[in-house]
Design a protein around this motif. Structure first.
Motif, PDB file in Angstrom:
ATOM      1  N   SER A  23       7.732  35.765  -6.335  1.00 21.89           N
ATOM      2  CA  SER A  23       6.030  35.220  -5.988  1.00 21.89           C
ATOM      3  C   SER A  23       5.243  35.051  -7.092  1.00 21.89           C
ATOM      4  N   ASN A  24       5.948  35.160  -8.361  1.00 13.67           N
ATOM      5  CA  ASN A  24       5.085  34.498  -9.586  1.00 13.67           C
ATOM      6  C   ASN A  24       5.130  33.214  -9.712  1.00 13.67           C
ATOM      7  N   PRO A  25       4.105  32.561  -9.667  1.00 13.44           N
ATOM      8  CA  PRO A  25       3.838  31.089  -9.612  1.00 13.44           C
ATOM      9  C   PRO A  25       3.695  30.670 -11.052  1.00 13.44           C
ATOM     10  N   PHE A  26       3.480  31.699 -11.879  1.00 10.56           N
ATOM     11  CA  PHE A  26       3.626  31.013 -13.391  1.00 10.56           C
ATOM     12  C   PHE A  26       4.762  31.385 -14.284  1.00 10.56           C
ATOM     13  N   LEU A  27       5.844  31.873 -13.332  1.00 14.01           N
ATOM     14  CA  LEU A  27       6.984  32.117 -14.166  1.00 14.01           C
ATOM     15  C   LEU A  27       7.917  31.014 -14.078  1.00 14.01           C
ATOM     16  N   GLU A  28       8.438  30.513 -15.272  1.00 11.57           N
ATOM     17  CA  GLU A  28       8.930  29.249 -15.703  1.00 11.57           C
ATOM     18  C   GLU A  28      10.410  29.415 -14.946  1.00 11.57           C
ATOM     19  N   PRO A  29      10.825  28.486 -14.490  1.00  7.24           N
ATOM     20  CA  PRO A  29      12.371  28.319 -13.907  1.00  7.24           C
ATOM     21  C   PRO A  29      13.145  28.472 -15.101  1.00  7.24           C
ATOM     22  N   ARG A  30      14.223  29.618 -14.821  1.00  9.60           N
ATOM     23  CA  ARG A  30      15.227  29.878 -15.723  1.00  9.60           C
ATOM     24  C   ARG A  30      16.412  28.776 -15.629  1.00  9.60           C
ATOM     25  N   SER A  31      16.726  28.248 -16.813  1.00  5.03           N
ATOM     26  CA  SER A  31      17.705  27.304 -16.751  1.00  5.03           C
ATOM     27  C   SER A  31      18.874  27.468 -17.758  1.00  5.03           C
TER      28      SER A  31
END
Length: 69
Positions: free
Chosen positions: A57-65
């Protein structure tokens, strides 16, 4: 003189502001501190700085790729 009129108007506004501030209800610092401490304790379980934020639910977490070369 318009400057005298402006000064008179500014002083009038200052007096109104001081009257407003004088009418504000005051409490003792010890009481305010106790209430603030109680509020913090009651809401500690909801404080993201204390309990963290779930990753989902963290909107600031960058998606991990993950890129394999």
């Amino acid at each position: 003189h318009s400057s005298g009129h402006n000064q008179s108007h500014a002083l009038q506004r200052l007096v109104e502001q001081l009257k407003l501030e004088a009418s504000v209800e005051r409490i003792m610092v010890s009481q305010a501190a106790a209430e603030l401490q109680q509020y913090c304790m009651q809401n500690a379980c909801k404080d993201a700085l204390l309990v963290g934020v779930p990753a989902g639910s963290n909107p600031f977490l960058e998606p991990r790729s993950c890129i394999l070369l």
